[in-house]
Design a protein around this motif. Sequence first.
Motif, PDB file in Angstrom:
ATOM      1  N   SER A   1       0.708  -1.214  -0.129  1.00 48.57           N
ATOM      2  CA  SER A   1       0.021  -0.013  -0.149  1.00 48.57           C
ATOM      3  C   SER A   1       0.815   1.003  -0.001  1.00 48.57           C
ATOM      4  N   GLY A   2       0.336   2.329  -0.559  1.00 48.01           N
ATOM      5  CA  GLY A   2       1.180   3.743  -0.383  1.00 48.01           C
ATOM      6  C   GLY A   2      -0.213   4.562  -0.036  1.00 48.01           C
ATOM      7  N   VAL A   3       0.481   5.391   1.207  1.00 50.03           N
ATOM      8  CA  VAL A   3      -0.709   6.153   1.793  1.00 50.03           C
ATOM      9  C   VAL A   3      -0.034   7.659   1.541  1.00 50.03           C
ATOM     10  N   GLY A   4      -1.085   8.636   1.485  1.00 44.11           N
ATOM     11  CA  GLY A   4      -0.583   9.893   1.218  1.00 44.11           C
ATOM     12  C   GLY A   4      -1.094  10.656   0.049  1.00 44.11           C
ATOM     13  N   ALA A   5      -1.466  11.991   0.473  1.00 43.61           N
ATOM     14  CA  ALA A   5      -1.555  12.769  -0.874  1.00 43.61           C
ATOM     15  C   ALA A   5      -0.060  13.073  -1.488  1.00 43.61           C
ATOM     16  N   LEU A   6      -0.231  13.421  -2.791  1.00 43.82           N
ATOM     17  CA  LEU A   6       1.189  13.448  -3.517  1.00 43.82           C
ATOM     18  C   LEU A   6       2.305  14.268  -2.723  1.00 43.82           C
ATOM     19  N   HIS A   7       2.059  15.294  -2.150  1.00 47.67           N
ATOM     20  CA  HIS A   7       2.881  16.295  -1.542  1.00 47.67           C
ATOM     21  C   HIS A   7       3.328  15.633  -0.292  1.00 47.67           C
ATOM     22  N   GLU A   8       2.710  14.685   0.225  1.00 48.51           N
ATOM     23  CA  GLU A   8       3.154  14.078   1.421  1.00 48.51           C
ATOM     24  C   GLU A   8       3.794  12.941   1.456  1.00 48.51           C
ATOM     25  N   VAL A   9       4.097  12.384   0.116  1.00 46.49           N
ATOM     26  CA  VAL A   9       4.871  11.280  -0.054  1.00 46.49           C
ATOM     27  C   VAL A   9       6.334  11.400  -0.269  1.00 46.49           C
ATOM     28  N   GLU A  10       7.050  10.828   0.654  1.00 46.49           N
ATOM     29  CA  GLU A  10       8.749  10.883   0.470  1.00 46.49           C
ATOM     30  C   GLU A  10       9.073  10.254  -0.639  1.00 46.49           C
TER      31      GLU A  10
END
Length: 257
Positions: free
Chosen positions: A93-102
Amino acid sequence: MRLAGKIALITGSGSGIGKAAALLFAQEGATVIVNDLDAQKGEETVQEIVGMGSKGIFIQADVTDPASVQAMVEQTIAAFGHIDVLFNNAGISGVGALHEVEPDVWDRVMSVNIRGVYLPSKYALPHMMQRKSGSIINMSSCIAEIGLAKRASYSATKGAVLALTKSMQVDYAPYDIRVNALLPGTILTPFVENYLNNSYENPEAAIESLKKRQLSGELGRPEDVAKAALFLASDESKLMMGSPLYIDGGVVFGKNA
Ligand code: NAP
C-alpha cells in the motif's frame, strides 16, 4: 477440477488474496508455486495446500529483484517443465496525498507494484511463448478507475498495471497468451487491516465509511477475489483478453447515494 494439471505461480501468496488464490487453485487441481518475501508465511500456505491433499511448493523471492525472480522462474521450470498461470499479485500500500509522499516511499510503491508485475512476466513469458499457451493475471485495483483521497502513489501504480495489461495482451495474443487484470474494491486482508490501523484512530468507524463507497453492504473477502482469479486462470475465460475484471461491490459503476 477447473485447473487440473496446471502449473500456477502466484506472487505474494503468503497472505491475503494471494493465499486465498493459492488454496483455491490447488483445490481445483493446480500445482501451485507459492511465492512471498516472508518464508514463514509462504511455507504456511504450502502446508495448508499439502494438508488438503493438493500440490504446492514455496519459493522465496523478492518480486522487485531481477536475479531473485529469474531464479524463481527457472526453479519452477526445472521442477515442473512449464508455467500455465502467472498471477502477479504481490503488492504494497502507499498512503498520502502526493506532496506528503517521500521519494523513497514513492519509489518503493512503484517498485513492488509495477516492477513486481514486469519482472515475473518478463521471465515467465518466454516459456509461455514457446508453448503458445498461458494466462497472466495482473493485480490492479478499482482505484485505477476512480479518485480516492490520499492514495497518490498507490493509485498511480494500479493505473499503470491496468494500462500495462492491455499492452501486454496485444503483444502476446499471437502466442495464445491471455493477460487480464483484477480490480478489487476494499477487501479485508492484512494489507487493509494494517492500513486501517495505521491511518485511522477508529478503524471500526473507518470500515463503516468504506462500506458506504459500495452498493454491497459487506466488504469483500480474499476468497471473493480468489474466485475471480480462478475464472481468469481457467480456460473458462478464454475470450477474456486484456480485460479488467471488477470485484468491488459496485464501487466503480454504482452510486450509493
Ligand atoms: P497482503 O495481505 O499484504 O498480501 C500481499 C503479499 O505480498 C504479502 O504476503 C507480502 O509479503 C507480499 N509481498 C510484498 N512485497 C513483496 C515482494 N517484494 N516480493 C514478494 N512478495 C511481496 O495484501 P492483499 O490485500 O492480499 O493484496 C494483494 C494484492 O491485491 C496487492 O497487489 C494489492 O495492491 C491488491 N489489492 C488489494 C485490495 C484490498 O483491499 N486488499 C484491493 C485492491 C487491490 P510481506 O507481508 O512479507 O510484505
